[in-house]
Design an enzyme around this catalytic site. Structure first.
Site, PDB file in Angstrom:
ATOM      1  N   LEU A   1     -17.225  -9.780   2.794  1.00  0.00           N
ATOM      2  CA  LEU A   1     -16.445 -10.223   1.629  1.00  0.00           C
ATOM      3  C   LEU A   1     -15.740 -11.543   1.894  1.00  0.00           C
ATOM      4  O   LEU A   1     -15.610 -12.383   0.993  1.00  0.00           O
ATOM      5  CB  LEU A   1     -15.449  -9.143   1.237  1.00  0.00           C
ATOM      6  CG  LEU A   1     -16.078  -7.878   0.652  1.00  0.00           C
ATOM      7  CD1 LEU A   1     -15.030  -6.786   0.475  1.00  0.00           C
ATOM      8  CD2 LEU A   1     -16.766  -8.176  -0.679  1.00  0.00           C
ATOM      9  N   LYS A   2     -15.297 -11.750   3.122  1.00  0.00           N
ATOM     10  CA  LYS A   2     -14.622 -13.005   3.451  1.00  0.00           C
ATOM     11  C   LYS A   2     -15.552 -14.203   3.294  1.00  0.00           C
ATOM     12  O   LYS A   2     -15.181 -15.218   2.702  1.00  0.00           O
ATOM     13  CB  LYS A   2     -14.078 -12.936   4.882  1.00  0.00           C
ATOM     14  CG  LYS A   2     -13.616 -14.262   5.462  1.00  0.00           C
ATOM     15  CD  LYS A   2     -12.461 -14.894   4.707  1.00  0.00           C
ATOM     16  CE  LYS A   2     -11.992 -16.142   5.435  1.00  0.00           C
ATOM     17  NZ  LYS A   2     -10.912 -16.839   4.724  1.00  0.00           N
ATOM     18  N   VAL A   3     -16.781 -14.105   3.822  1.00  0.00           N
ATOM     19  CA  VAL A   3     -17.670 -15.257   3.700  1.00  0.00           C
ATOM     20  C   VAL A   3     -18.153 -15.432   2.261  1.00  0.00           C
ATOM     21  O   VAL A   3     -18.452 -16.550   1.840  1.00  0.00           O
ATOM     22  CB  VAL A   3     -18.844 -15.217   4.701  1.00  0.00           C
ATOM     23  CG1 VAL A   3     -18.310 -15.258   6.124  1.00  0.00           C
ATOM     24  CG2 VAL A   3     -19.754 -14.033   4.488  1.00  0.00           C
TER      25      VAL A   3
END
Length: 322
Positions: free
Chosen positions: A166-168
């Site tokens: 989710l961060k990337v």
């Protein structure tokens, strides 16, 4: 709870500062001795190695520039991981690598939390940043008081690896927005628009975004200082492209963004500030995109408040679990 913190750079230094400011027992380590010295001056203890921190602390947080750096630190700490110890990874890293390292930590009796942050260095500085946490629920509940100090909105994303995915994804979206903002501002300048007016038109319209309301300001100031560099952008969007490649998603925009930032690094260097990707268009057109009245860096004007868990509720807006 004794907390170790490894990696006192642009983001890590600010996150570690939130722990100190809120009275945590913090021991720090970084290869740059001056950063450690500054933390000791502010009340932290200084460590001499990653292994020492894992031995002495209940939780060790890492915030490092690359998956390789994180792997090296975890492998050094592994002999000191015992039952109940927690490794909390706040770097932006590869989801497959975080799962591999989490398995190694678990085999030693410890627990791993995949825990990247999102929202900019200015929010990391005030404890108002958002945090994704990938781990089992029992471990999440153990570290939630710590996460509520480090950030404002805390989302349990599932098992280790889920938070890094989710961060990337979010960093990819921010990069796409940055490149489109650069094109919009240069086109507005070429069309003879007043750039202060153009900024406001975007801000109050459907074209606005978090990236516009932060990075556009330092672009127009000319500092372009968002405390993030082109090599880090390339790392993040490369990780996103890697996920798409291995899952068979035929992306079209992502390969172009990767090429734009490869070109930006070739032209201006890997450590050039990421908003200066606009220079490619400034150089091509001979235009200078500046406007008066904008700040040289972003400051978080929201007061520091206790964090809370964000709970997804399907199709409705997530609610806070206080």
């Amino acid at each position: 709870m004794k907390v170790g913190f490894i990696g006192l750079g642009n983001v890590g230094g600010k996150l570690g500062g939130s722990l100190l400011r809120n009275g945590f027992d913090v021991t720090v380590f970084d290869q740059k001795v001056d950063l450690v010295t500054d933390f000791i001056r502010r009340g932290a203890k200084g460590g001499t190695s990653a292994a020492e921190l894992m031995c002495a602390c209940d939780v060790v947080i890492t915030c490092l520039p690359s998956p390789a750096a994180s792997a090296a630190v975890v492998e050094e700490m592994l002999p000191e991981v015992t039952q109940g110890k927690i490794w909390l990874e706040m770097s932006t890293t590869n989801d497959e690598e975080i799962r591999r390292l989490a398995t190694l930590v678990g085999a030693q009796g410890g627990a791993a939390v995949d825990c990247p942050v999102s929202g900019g260095c200015h929010r990391a500085d005030t404890g108002n940043i958002s945090i994704f946490a990938g781990c089992d629920r029992a471990t999440f509940d153990r570290v939630l008081p710590l996460l509520k100090t480090l950030g404002r909105r805390v989302l349990h994303t599932g098992p280790a690896g889920s938070a890094s995915i989710l961060k990337v994804i979010t960093n990819y979206l921010a990069t796409a927005n940055l490149v489109s903002i650069c094109e919009a501002l240069v086109t507005a300048k070429a069309a003879g628009m007043d750039l202060n007016t153009a900024y406001e038109a975007i801000r109050i319209s459907s074209g606005t975004s978090f990236v516009h309301e932060t990075e556009s300001q330092v672009i127009l100031n000319g500092s372009r200082d968002i405390s993030f560099t082109m090599d880090l952008v390339s790392k993040d969007i490369g990780l996103f492209q890697g996920i798409a490649d291995r899952t068979g998603v035929p992306l079209e925009v992502s390969p172009l963004l990767n090429e734009i930032f490869r070109d930006g690094q070739d032209r201006y260097g890997p450590r050039e500030l990421s908003p200066n990707i606009i220079r490619r268009l400034e150089d091509a057109t001979g235009l200078t995109v500046r406007a008066p009245g904008f700040p040289p860096e972003m400051l978080d004007e929201e007061p520091e408040e206790p964090g809370y868990e964000v709970v997804p509720t399907g199709t409705t807006r997530p609610v806070a679990a206080r």
